[in-house]
Design a protein around this motif. Structure first.
Motif, mmCIF file in Angstrom:
data_model
loop_
_atom_site.group_PDB
_atom_site.id
_atom_site.type_symbol
_atom_site.label_atom_id
_atom_site.label_comp_id
_atom_site.label_asym_id
_atom_site.label_seq_id
_atom_site.Cartn_x
_atom_site.Cartn_y
_atom_site.Cartn_z
ATOM 1 N N ALA A 1 26.620 0.520 51.406
ATOM 2 C CA ALA A 1 25.646 -0.482 50.986
ATOM 3 C C ALA A 1 25.287 -1.350 52.182
ATOM 4 O O ALA A 1 26.031 -1.430 53.166
ATOM 5 C CB ALA A 1 26.232 -1.328 49.870
ATOM 6 N N ALA A 2 24.127 -2.007 52.118
ATOM 7 C CA ALA A 2 23.728 -2.913 53.189
ATOM 8 C C ALA A 2 24.720 -4.072 53.265
ATOM 9 O O ALA A 2 25.256 -4.512 52.235
ATOM 10 C CB ALA A 2 22.323 -3.433 52.928
ATOM 11 N N PRO A 3 24.991 -4.593 54.461
ATOM 12 C CA PRO A 3 25.954 -5.690 54.609
ATOM 13 C C PRO A 3 25.652 -6.877 53.701
ATOM 14 O O PRO A 3 26.557 -7.453 53.087
ATOM 15 C CB PRO A 3 25.838 -6.070 56.082
ATOM 16 C CG PRO A 3 25.398 -4.804 56.756
ATOM 17 C CD PRO A 3 24.497 -4.137 55.776
ATOM 18 N N GLU A 4 24.364 -7.235 53.597
ATOM 19 C CA GLU A 4 24.009 -8.393 52.761
ATOM 20 C C GLU A 4 24.313 -8.134 51.288
ATOM 21 O O GLU A 4 24.670 -9.046 50.542
ATOM 22 C CB GLU A 4 22.539 -8.779 52.961
ATOM 23 C CG GLU A 4 21.521 -7.683 52.697
ATOM 24 C CD GLU A 4 21.206 -6.840 53.924
ATOM 25 O OE1 GLU A 4 20.119 -6.231 53.936
ATOM 26 O OE2 GLU A 4 22.038 -6.790 54.857
ATOM 27 N N GLY B 1 27.844 8.110 61.518
ATOM 28 C CA GLY B 1 29.297 8.086 61.341
ATOM 29 C C GLY B 1 29.742 7.093 60.282
ATOM 30 O O GLY B 1 28.957 6.521 59.533
ATOM 31 N N GLN B 2 31.037 6.908 60.230
ATOM 32 C CA GLN B 2 31.611 5.998 59.252
ATOM 33 C C GLN B 2 31.224 4.552 59.548
ATOM 34 O O GLN B 2 31.117 4.138 60.693
ATOM 35 C CB GLN B 2 33.131 6.094 59.263
ATOM 36 C CG GLN B 2 33.688 7.369 58.653
ATOM 37 C CD GLN B 2 35.196 7.339 58.594
ATOM 38 O OE1 GLN B 2 35.858 6.673 59.384
ATOM 39 N NE2 GLN B 2 35.764 8.068 57.648
ATOM 40 N N ALA B 3 31.028 3.800 58.479
ATOM 41 C CA ALA B 3 30.864 2.350 58.586
ATOM 42 C C ALA B 3 32.174 1.708 58.135
ATOM 43 O O ALA B 3 32.713 2.054 57.080
ATOM 44 C CB ALA B 3 29.711 1.876 57.708
ATOM 45 N N ARG B 4 32.686 0.805 58.927
ATOM 46 C CA ARG B 4 33.942 0.124 58.589
ATOM 47 C C ARG B 4 33.665 -1.384 58.518
ATOM 48 O O ARG B 4 33.103 -1.956 59.442
ATOM 49 C CB ARG B 4 35.001 0.405 59.651
ATOM 50 C CG ARG B 4 36.352 -0.272 59.374
ATOM 51 C CD ARG B 4 37.336 0.021 60.487
ATOM 52 N NE ARG B 4 37.640 1.432 60.567
ATOM 53 C CZ ARG B 4 38.618 2.022 59.890
ATOM 54 N NH1 ARG B 4 39.401 1.309 59.094
ATOM 55 N NH2 ARG B 4 38.836 3.304 60.009
#
Length: 330
Positions: free
Chosen positions: A288-291, A240-243
């Motif tokens: 993109a990855a959080p980092e 699903g969506q990443a917020r």
């Protein structure tokens, strides 16, 4: 096998207890089940989800040879159905569309009659197996009570006991907690877990989110006769969506960076330490990855005072895929 329409995949390296290809069922002009490719890994507790009328029970009836498919193939326990029905059904226990019993016979007497109707059941062990099945579902105390005096939840558990009269490699349970009180619901959850721990595959049709999230390892979602997603629970959520939520006094620069990363920022709201900026990515491939996000923000001179990533819940995914809400167990 990849999930229909979403790219979510199940455990492709596992042996499959249930596999369908292009499975369809038509009633006149109505296409109740529309070309589904279902993959149920061996040893899983598999939640089969969807709103009422989505095709769940029709699919189950085809899996068990109770209804003929209009198109497609079904394999259960590695054997083609319904051609190998006589070999498959003795290895399968099922509770479909609610249990039906003789109301003026006791629970134990009903199980004795049902077991006697099976040509695969051993008469010599019937009494012990009936006793064991009743104990396993918590009905030993009501074994001699007439079924017309059973509550709906007790009848539901008696139906599960009937499915457990012989060792089963696959249990198919249609709404197994229907009508159960909280204690009965906990008992059924524990029972399902113990069956899976013993090596059985448990296929659970349900519209109760709380039950699915507590007992299932995998799930599939049906909508208007179509399979719109399947995989592990983690895969379904991750699809699903990443917020993201970002707290910064540099909202304008942050907006520019997030757009460059393929995200859709939402206007910030004032907070004591800056603005809270939210942004959405359509799915895991776009996010993109959080980092990496934080590193790009810092490189651009954005002062990051708070950062978090939220994923859609299973309920969010269900609503997004079907357009309908979920009944949540109380």
């Amino acid at each position: 096998m990849a999930a229909a329409g979403t790219g979510v995949s199940g455990n492709g390296t596992s042996r499959l207890t249930i596999e369908t290809n292009g499975l369809s069922k038509r009633f006149g002009h109505q296409l109740a089940v529309d070309g589904i490719d279902l993959a149920v890994p061996q040893g899983s507790v598999f939640g089969f989800l969807g709103p009422n009328g989505s095709g769940k029970t029709t699919t189950i009836r085809m899996l068990l040879g109770l209804a003929a498919a209009s198109a497609g193939t079904v394999n259960v326990l590695g054997l083609e159905m319904p051609q190998r029905l006589d070999e498959v059904l003795p290895r399968v226990g099922a509770l479909v569309e609610g249990p039906a019993f003789y109301p003026f016979l006791s629970g134990a007497a009903n199980l004795h009659r049902l077991d006697a109707a099976s040509r695969h059941a051993a008469p010599a062990t019937r009494k012990a197996r009936v006793k064991s099945a009743l104990e396993r579902v918590g009905l030993a105390h009501a074994a001699g009570k007439r079924v017309h005096a059973y509550s709906l939840g007790m009848k539901q558990r008696l139906g599960i006991a009937n499915a457990l009269l012989s060792p089963r490699e696959l249990l198919v349970l249609d709404e197994p907690t229907n009508g159960l009180d909280p204690q009965g619901t906990r008992e059924v959850r524990s029972l399902v877990r113990s069956l899976a721990a013993d090596g059985a595959t448990v296929f659970v049709s349900s519209h109760l989110l709380a039950e699915v999230e507590q007992i299932c390892t995998h799930a599939a979602i049906m909508s208007v006769g179509r399979l719109v997603a399947q995989g592990t629970l983690s895969e379904l959520r991750q699809a699903g969506q990443a917020r993201i939520r970002l707290l910064t006094p540099d909202a304008g620069t942050a907006f520019d960076v997030l757009v460059q990363l393929g995200m859709t920022p939402v206007a910030g709201t004032p907070a004591p330490a800056g603005d809270v900026v939210t942004a959405v990515a359509a799915g895991p491939k776009e996010a993109a990855a959080p980092e990496e996000i934080v590193a790009r923000l810092v490189e651009a001179g954005v002062r990051v005072r708070g950062f978090s990533v939220e994923r859609e819940s299973l309920e969010d995914r269900f609503v997004a895929l079907t357009g309908e809400g979920f009944d949540v167990a109380q």
